[in-house]
Design a protein around this motif. Structure first.
Motif, short mmCIF file in Angstrom:
data_model
loop_
_atom_site.label_atom_id
_atom_site.label_comp_id
_atom_site.label_asym_id
_atom_site.label_seq_id
_atom_site.Cartn_x
_atom_site.Cartn_y
_atom_site.Cartn_z
N THR A 280 44.64 11.03 16.38
CA THR A 280 44.56 10.83 14.94
C THR A 280 45.82 10.12 14.46
O THR A 280 46.93 10.48 14.86
CB THR A 280 44.41 12.17 14.21
OG1 THR A 280 43.32 12.89 14.78
CG2 THR A 280 44.14 11.95 12.72
N LEU A 281 45.65 9.11 13.63
CA LEU A 281 46.79 8.31 13.17
C LEU A 281 47.33 8.85 11.85
O LEU A 281 46.63 9.50 11.08
CB LEU A 281 46.35 6.85 13.00
CG LEU A 281 45.80 6.16 14.25
CD1 LEU A 281 45.34 4.75 13.91
CD2 LEU A 281 46.84 6.14 15.38
N THR A 282 48.61 8.56 11.61
CA THR A 282 49.17 8.83 10.30
C THR A 282 48.60 7.81 9.30
O THR A 282 48.25 6.70 9.69
CB THR A 282 50.70 8.69 10.32
OG1 THR A 282 51.05 7.36 10.72
CG2 THR A 282 51.33 9.68 11.27
N MET B 140 50.60 4.79 13.80
CA MET B 140 49.84 4.33 12.63
C MET B 140 48.66 3.44 12.98
O MET B 140 47.81 3.19 12.12
CB MET B 140 50.76 3.55 11.68
CG MET B 140 51.88 4.37 11.07
SD MET B 140 52.81 3.45 9.80
CE MET B 140 53.57 2.15 10.77
N ARG B 141 48.62 2.91 14.20
CA ARG B 141 47.58 1.91 14.51
C ARG B 141 47.22 1.94 15.99
O ARG B 141 47.89 2.56 16.80
CB ARG B 141 48.03 0.50 14.12
CG ARG B 141 49.31 0.05 14.77
CD ARG B 141 49.75 -1.33 14.28
NE ARG B 141 50.23 -1.25 12.92
CZ ARG B 141 51.52 -1.11 12.60
NH1 ARG B 141 52.44 -1.04 13.55
NH2 ARG B 141 51.90 -1.05 11.35
N PHE B 142 46.12 1.27 16.31
CA PHE B 142 45.58 1.10 17.65
C PHE B 142 44.86 2.36 18.15
O PHE B 142 44.88 3.41 17.51
CB PHE B 142 46.64 0.64 18.66
CG PHE B 142 47.33 -0.64 18.28
CD1 PHE B 142 46.59 -1.76 17.94
CD2 PHE B 142 48.71 -0.73 18.20
CE1 PHE B 142 47.21 -2.95 17.57
CE2 PHE B 142 49.34 -1.90 17.82
CZ PHE B 142 48.59 -3.02 17.51
N ASP B 143 44.21 2.20 19.28
CA ASP B 143 43.55 3.31 19.95
C ASP B 143 43.45 2.98 21.43
O ASP B 143 43.92 1.93 21.88
CB ASP B 143 42.16 3.60 19.34
CG ASP B 143 41.21 2.42 19.44
OD1 ASP B 143 41.14 1.78 20.52
OD2 ASP B 143 40.52 2.10 18.45
N LYS B 144 42.83 3.84 22.20
CA LYS B 144 42.77 3.70 23.65
C LYS B 144 42.09 2.41 24.10
O LYS B 144 42.39 1.89 25.18
CB LYS B 144 42.05 4.91 24.25
CG LYS B 144 40.64 5.14 23.71
CD LYS B 144 40.05 6.43 24.26
CE LYS B 144 38.71 6.79 23.62
NZ LYS B 144 37.66 5.79 23.71
N ALA C 49 47.18 10.17 36.19
CA ALA C 49 48.18 9.41 35.43
C ALA C 49 47.66 9.28 34.00
O ALA C 49 46.49 8.97 33.78
CB ALA C 49 48.40 8.02 36.03
N VAL C 50 48.50 9.56 33.02
CA VAL C 50 48.13 9.51 31.62
C VAL C 50 48.95 8.42 30.94
O VAL C 50 50.18 8.41 31.06
CB VAL C 50 48.37 10.86 30.92
CG1 VAL C 50 47.96 10.77 29.45
CG2 VAL C 50 47.62 11.98 31.62
N PHE C 51 48.28 7.52 30.23
CA PHE C 51 48.98 6.50 29.45
C PHE C 51 48.68 6.71 27.98
O PHE C 51 47.51 6.68 27.56
CB PHE C 51 48.59 5.08 29.86
CG PHE C 51 49.24 4.04 28.99
CD1 PHE C 51 50.57 3.68 29.20
CD2 PHE C 51 48.57 3.44 27.93
CE1 PHE C 51 51.20 2.74 28.39
CE2 PHE C 51 49.18 2.51 27.12
CZ PHE C 51 50.51 2.16 27.35
N VAL C 52 49.74 6.90 27.18
CA VAL C 52 49.60 7.12 25.73
C VAL C 52 50.08 5.87 25.00
O VAL C 52 51.23 5.43 25.19
CB VAL C 52 50.41 8.36 25.29
CG1 VAL C 52 50.21 8.60 23.79
CG2 VAL C 52 49.99 9.58 26.09
N HIS C 53 49.23 5.32 24.16
CA HIS C 53 49.53 4.04 23.50
C HIS C 53 50.51 4.22 22.35
O HIS C 53 50.72 5.31 21.82
CB HIS C 53 48.23 3.40 23.00
CG HIS C 53 47.61 4.07 21.81
ND1 HIS C 53 48.03 3.84 20.51
CD2 HIS C 53 46.58 4.95 21.72
CE1 HIS C 53 47.30 4.55 19.68
NE2 HIS C 53 46.41 5.24 20.38
#
Length: 269
Positions: free
Chosen positions: A101-103, A74-78, A65-69
């Motif tokens: 990688t964020l914008t 533009m913000r946050f990480d795992k 199962a993969v969860f993508v935040h």
């Protein structure tokens, strides 16, 4: 004229939302500390943020199962969301949580490519079916994996059993009218390319669009749009508007093995 900035301004309409990142950080750290089996920072590319964490179940794994935040790319990480793995982990699934990688350091189209690479790398480590989930911008990113431009190699795509887009963004063109686009830097061409609802589906892989009943109307519209459009291409789609939840609380059920959203993710609904 419609105020598109307000249409996407979740924090402005949820009292106390400024305190949530600190709460998420605390909850996720406490959960990681209590895990029996946790593998952090697995590289799926050369970039600093091209890493994913794996949360392993207590028994043999049923699949990935993969969860993508989210965070508007533009913000946050795992690290903010580890505790959301608990529902799927309890039911025997290995859970991957990627950062990206964020914008403005990356374009949204680059992030889509990164998430495909993360899924491929995680799939190489975990056998069995794959179930994708993502919240907000993450909902956009997981639905993009199902589009006709083929970001995933067939051997991985064919393992996808279901995709759960939670408060996902599926038509990015309205974001061109927001101040956020100063950071996102999207053109009309890129917004169109990156809109799952404007693509043909690659195949009949099932999609659930899940959204809180107390969210901004634009997020409900975006979920309705995804479920509606791909139904016309014979994709099994489902729309769930869960009462009592805003944009931030709608993912909380992923921590609960008995919740309806967890059951949807792991195929028990």
């Amino acid at each position: 004229m419609r105020d598109w900035d307000d249409a996407y301004a979740n924090s402005a309409h949820v009292p106390g939302s400024d305190k949530l990142p600190a709460l998420w950080t605390e909850r996720a750290a406490a959960y990681r500390a209590a895990l029996k089996s946790f593998t952090p920072d697995i590289a799926y590319g050369a970039g600093e943020r091209q890493r994913f964490d794996l949360v392993l179940p207590d028994e043999d794994s049923k699949g990935l199962a993969v969860f993508v935040h989210g965070g508007y790319w533009m913000r946050f990480d795992k690290s903010f969301w580890t505790d959301l793995a608990e529902g799927a982990r309890y039911h025997g699934w290995t859970v991957a949580l990627p950062s990206y990688t964020l914008t403005p350091a990356a374009r949204i189209s680059d992030i889509t490519t990164e998430i495909a690479a993360a899924i491929v790398a995680a799939a190489a480590r975990v056998a069995g079916p794959i179930r994708l989930a993502g919240h907000s911008a993450g909902g956009h990113l997981v639905t993009r994996m199902l589009c006709d431009d083929g970001r995933l190699e067939p051997a991985v795509y064919n393992r996808i059993a279901s995709t759960l887009s939670i408060s996902g963004l599926h038509d990015l063109r309205p974001l061109l009218k927001t101040k956020m686009n100063d950071t996102l830097r999207m053109s009309l061409e890129e917004a169109t390319l990156e809109s799952a609802a404007l693509h043909l589906p690659r195949g009949p892989s099932p999609v659930t669009a899940w959204v809180g009943g107390g969210e901004r109307p634009e997020f409900i519209r975006q979920s309705e749009l995804m479920a509606n459009v791909w139904t016309g291409f014979d994709v099994p789609t489902r729309l769930v508007v869960e009462p009592g939840h805003n944009h931030f609380t709608v993912v909380d059920g992923l921590k609960d093995p008995s919740s309806a959203i967890t059951k949807s993710l792991v195929g028990l609904d």
